[in-house]
Design a protein around this motif. Structure first.
Motif, mmCIF file in Angstrom:
data_model
loop_
_atom_site.group_PDB
_atom_site.id
_atom_site.type_symbol
_atom_site.label_atom_id
_atom_site.label_comp_id
_atom_site.label_asym_id
_atom_site.label_seq_id
_atom_site.Cartn_x
_atom_site.Cartn_y
_atom_site.Cartn_z
ATOM 1 N N THR A 361 0.813 -1.213 0.000
ATOM 2 C CA THR A 361 0.000 0.000 0.000
ATOM 3 C C THR A 361 0.847 1.264 0.000
ATOM 4 O O THR A 361 0.369 2.333 -0.393
ATOM 5 C CB THR A 361 -0.939 0.022 1.227
ATOM 6 N N SER A 362 2.095 1.167 0.436
ATOM 7 C CA SER A 362 2.951 2.352 0.414
ATOM 8 C C SER A 362 3.336 2.730 -1.011
ATOM 9 O O SER A 362 3.657 3.889 -1.290
ATOM 10 C CB SER A 362 4.211 2.112 1.250
ATOM 11 N N ARG A 363 3.294 1.787 -1.961
ATOM 12 C CA ARG A 363 3.634 2.039 -3.364
ATOM 13 C C ARG A 363 2.389 2.234 -4.230
ATOM 14 O O ARG A 363 2.377 3.056 -5.140
ATOM 15 C CB ARG A 363 4.463 0.883 -3.920
ATOM 16 N N HIS A 364 1.338 1.464 -3.952
ATOM 17 C CA HIS A 364 0.185 1.440 -4.847
ATOM 18 C C HIS A 364 -1.089 1.997 -4.221
ATOM 19 O O HIS A 364 -2.137 1.988 -4.883
ATOM 20 C CB HIS A 364 -0.076 0.008 -5.319
ATOM 21 N N GLY A 365 -1.023 2.449 -2.980
ATOM 22 C CA GLY A 365 -2.220 2.949 -2.325
ATOM 23 C C GLY A 365 -3.138 1.809 -1.883
ATOM 24 O O GLY A 365 -2.819 0.633 -2.035
ATOM 25 N N LYS A 366 -4.268 2.178 -1.306
ATOM 26 C CA LYS A 366 -5.202 1.164 -0.809
ATOM 27 C C LYS A 366 -6.029 0.596 -1.950
ATOM 28 O O LYS A 366 -6.627 1.345 -2.724
ATOM 29 C CB LYS A 366 -6.113 1.764 0.269
ATOM 30 N N PRO A 367 -6.097 -0.734 -2.057
ATOM 31 C CA PRO A 367 -6.851 -1.344 -3.158
ATOM 32 C C PRO A 367 -8.324 -1.526 -2.803
ATOM 33 O O PRO A 367 -8.735 -1.351 -1.654
ATOM 34 C CB PRO A 367 -6.170 -2.706 -3.307
ATOM 35 N N ASP A 368 -9.097 -1.902 -3.786
ATOM 36 C CA ASP A 368 -10.482 -2.325 -3.572
ATOM 37 C C ASP A 368 -10.434 -3.796 -3.180
ATOM 38 O O ASP A 368 -10.312 -4.680 -4.032
ATOM 39 C CB ASP A 368 -11.292 -2.137 -4.854
ATOM 40 N N MET A 369 -10.524 -4.060 -1.880
ATOM 41 C CA MET A 369 -10.319 -5.423 -1.391
ATOM 42 C C MET A 369 -11.439 -6.370 -1.804
ATOM 43 O O MET A 369 -11.221 -7.574 -1.930
ATOM 44 C CB MET A 369 -10.170 -5.415 0.129
ATOM 45 N N VAL A 370 -12.632 -5.852 -2.004
ATOM 46 C CA VAL A 370 -13.729 -6.716 -2.457
ATOM 47 C C VAL A 370 -13.419 -7.258 -3.849
ATOM 48 O O VAL A 370 -13.586 -8.451 -4.127
ATOM 49 C CB VAL A 370 -15.074 -5.963 -2.444
ATOM 50 N N ARG A 371 -12.925 -6.395 -4.716
ATOM 51 C CA ARG A 371 -12.591 -6.835 -6.069
ATOM 52 C C ARG A 371 -11.401 -7.787 -6.067
ATOM 53 O O ARG A 371 -11.389 -8.782 -6.797
ATOM 54 C CB ARG A 371 -12.313 -5.624 -6.967
ATOM 55 N N LEU A 372 -10.392 -7.483 -5.267
ATOM 56 C CA LEU A 372 -9.241 -8.378 -5.192
ATOM 57 C C LEU A 372 -9.653 -9.747 -4.654
ATOM 58 O O LEU A 372 -9.194 -10.785 -5.152
ATOM 59 C CB LEU A 372 -8.155 -7.781 -4.299
ATOM 60 N N ALA A 373 -10.512 -9.746 -3.641
ATOM 61 C CA ALA A 373 -10.975 -11.013 -3.060
ATOM 62 C C ALA A 373 -11.760 -11.816 -4.091
ATOM 63 O O ALA A 373 -11.568 -13.031 -4.229
ATOM 64 C CB ALA A 373 -11.838 -10.741 -1.833
#
Length: 415
Positions: A361-373
């Motif tokens: 997250t320090s490089r790419h920011g916070k992701p959409d965890m629902v989509r990743l899951a």
């Protein structure tokens, strides 16, 4: 480490029909359903009892309060998990989906406490015996305080006070219940139930001890605590530790290494207590009770699972990844994983999860965890998703997936 940003562009499946979505609403989660079930069962009993006698009201209060206490006992919790997870993976997914909600057993605790308090209020209101009235109203005032401070608004903002009131208030309430029962000339049933409840409360404290701990601090954010005091807990269990055993306890997931004695705890900075622990690095801590099954133990109900974790949520996932009892895929979002948790831990994870998605997250920011899951769930062909994160994100993932017909599980912060 995989960090493909295009994974956030995956389309989510459509929502299930409205009537099925309604049952996935947080207010209708299994925890609340179980609490309502206990209350409804008591109302049915009341309606079929015409005018309950003092004996009936007293026994009803005792049984409900006993349920509230015993269902929180570690051996009982482990038994509930063992029974629920004994179902074979050949059973229909919908049945296994429901059995996986076993960790919502706290609803029985809430329902029993509310119903027991109501029955005791009815009993005390009709009491005319002076000593019984004095003990009864004192106990009712204490039960009201315990119930009020256990409500989410108070518990979430003043958790340390909630814990102390629940502990010391509970012990005092048990003593007052004994006094009230003895004053009322009890029979064998009442004495037996109270004895069981008292033993259930005392048992974890009978195993209280101070043990040595070896601490490794890969960064100022986290400590890896290593224990080897004769206990090798099962994967997916938790251990409560304390520096002041009468004031506060904190539970962390045990991480045993397959074939090795002892275990580790991953302790991240998340408040005053954990911050002081990381900064001070104590040589010994108190442990008590019995190692207790946690939410991720439901993995054995499924043929394949996806673990979704953020930050130190990797701790509860790690023992299951190492044990590899069930085929799994990891999605882990955290700040600079190697700098925060150390190369050794990250390499250990990648050794058993070479296809893991570790999102920095320090490089790419916070992701959409629902989509990743969902992406991992679809690509891996999993049957369920287990999320270990903070409260807000856990609810987002669990309910975001379940509203789309995907079995999902995560902590419910009911203690």
């Amino acid at each position: 480490m995989t960090t493909s940003l295009d994974r956030q562009d995956v389309d989510l499946p459509p929502l299930v029909p409205r009537h099925r979505r309604l049952l996935k609403h947080p207010r209708l989660m299994h925890y609340n359903r179980l609490a309502a079930l206990v209350v409804i069962a008591n109302l049915v009993f009341l309606c079929t009892s015409w005018v309950p006698s003092a004996q009936t009201m007293g026994d009803a209060a005792l049984v409900n309060l006993a349920l509230a206490v015993v269902v929180r006992q570690q051996y009982v919790i482990n038994l509930l998990f063992r029974l629920a997870t004994s179902a074979p993976t050949s059973w229909p997914l919908r049945i296994r989906w429901t059995l996986g909600k076993v960790y919502h057993f706290g609803g029985l605790h809430v329902g029993g406490a509310l119903a027991g308090t109501a029955w005791f209020l009815a009993l005390t209101t009709g009491t005319r015996n002076g000593p019984l009235m004095a003990v009864g109203w004192t106990l009712l005032a204490l039960l009201a305080l315990i119930v009020a401070t256990a409500l989410p608004p108070f518990r979430s903002r003043h958790h340390d006070h909630f814990e102390k009131i629940h502990r010391f208030g509970g012990w005092t309430a048990l003593a007052l219940f004994w006094a009230h029962t003895l004053l009322a000339a009890p029979g064998p049933f009442e004495v037996t139930v109270l004895t069981v409840v008292t033993f259930s409360v005392a048992l974890p404290w009978l195993r209280l001890r101070k043990v040595a701990v070896r601490l490794e601090r890969p960064s100022s954010h986290v400590v890896l605590a290593r224990f080897d005091h004769g206990e090798t807990p099962f994967a997916g269990s938790s251990t409560a530790i304390s520096r002041r055993p009468l004031k506060e306890w904190h539970s962390f997931a045990n991480v045993p290494a397959p074939g090795q004695p002892g275990f580790r705890l991953t302790i991240s900075r998340a408040g005053d207590w954990t911050g002081a622990f990381i900064d001070d690095l104590p040589a010994k801590v108190w442990v008590k009770g019995i190692t207790t099954a946690g939410v991720a133990n439901i993995e054995v109900l499924f043929k394949k699972v996806v673990y979704v974790a953020t930050g130190s949520g990797i701790g509860p996932c790690l023992p299951h990844l190492l044990a590899a009892e069930v085929p799994s895929r990891l999605v882990w979002a955290t700040r600079d994983p190697r700098a925060t948790y150390g190369d050794a831990l990250v390499d250990e994870i990648l050794a058993v999860q070479p296809d893991a998605l570790i999102w920095d997250t320090s490089r790419h920011g916070k992701p959409d965890m629902v989509r990743l899951a969902h992406q991992a769930y679809r690509d891996f062909g999993a049957e369920a998703v287990i999320c270990i994160s903070n409260k807000k994100l856990t609810w987002q993932v669990v309910h975001g997936l379940e509203r789309r017909g995907i079995p999902a599980y995560g902590a419910i912060w009911d203690s």
